[in-house]
Design an enzyme around this catalytic site. Structure first.
Site, short mmCIF file in Angstrom:
data_model
loop_
_atom_site.label_atom_id
_atom_site.label_comp_id
_atom_site.label_asym_id
_atom_site.label_seq_id
_atom_site.Cartn_x
_atom_site.Cartn_y
_atom_site.Cartn_z
N THR A 112 27.58 -11.18 -176.92
CA THR A 112 27.17 -10.49 -178.14
C THR A 112 26.10 -9.47 -177.79
OG1 THR A 112 26.30 -10.77 -180.38
CG2 THR A 112 25.41 -12.24 -178.69
N GLY A 113 26.06 -8.38 -178.52
CA GLY A 113 25.03 -7.38 -178.28
C GLY A 113 25.58 -5.98 -178.32
N VAL B 185 35.97 1.68 -180.48
CA VAL B 185 36.40 0.32 -180.17
C VAL B 185 35.23 -0.40 -179.53
CG1 VAL B 185 37.99 -1.09 -178.83
CG2 VAL B 185 38.79 1.03 -179.86
N THR C 271 27.94 -11.34 -184.47
CA THR C 271 29.07 -11.69 -183.63
C THR C 271 29.21 -13.20 -183.64
OG1 THR C 271 28.75 -9.81 -182.16
CG2 THR C 271 29.94 -11.69 -181.25
#
Length: 146
Positions: A67-68, A45, A16
């Site tokens: 992020t993650g 999604v 990301t």
């Protein structure tokens, strides 16, 4: 592609890229682009395009990029929750991010991180992963975190 889908390999995670910015007037912006995870259901999604999940910015308060594990961000509205703890609960960015991670990410067993910048240009990095790469500039100086 066929090899990835037909093997027993774990899903491949791609990076990301997130960005938060503050100008001299306290105006804030956030953007998040995901590399995605292979072997996901068709039509899935992620959190990146959902404002409030992995991305949020409110002038004068905070800009956040996460992020993650996207499901944890979506279920917990993580980026917005950090903002709400600051705007309505009076928490500083460190407390708001840490408390949100404990309430929304850690309890779900997800591995996550975020970068945030406040209206007074305070930068904060929060993660429960082994490491997270980040960099920021102030003037001509560049600081990097691992």
């Amino acid at each position: 592609m066929e090899r990835i889908l037909t093997t027993e390999e774990a899903p491949l995670k791609h990076g990301t890229v997130g960005c938060v910015a503050a100008d001299a007037m306290g105006r804030l912006a956030a953007a998040t682009s995901t590399g995605g995870i292979s072997k996901q259901l068709q039509g899935r999604v992620g959190d990146s395009p959902i404002i409030g999940a992995g991305t949020w910015a409110k002038d004068g308060v905070v800009a956040i990029s996460c992020t993650g594990d996207g499901e944890a961000f979506i279920q917990g509205a993580v980026a917005h929750d950090v903002f709400a703890r600051m705007a309505y609960g009076g928490q500083d960015v460190a407390s708001a991010a840490t408390d949100t991670f404990a309430a929304e990410c850690d309890r779900r067993g997800s591995t996550d991180g975020l970068i945030a910048v406040t209206g007074n240009r305070q930068v904060f990095l929060c993660h429960n992963s082994a490491m997270m790469f980040a960099a920021f500039t102030e003037g001509h100086d560049v600081d990097t975190w691992i």
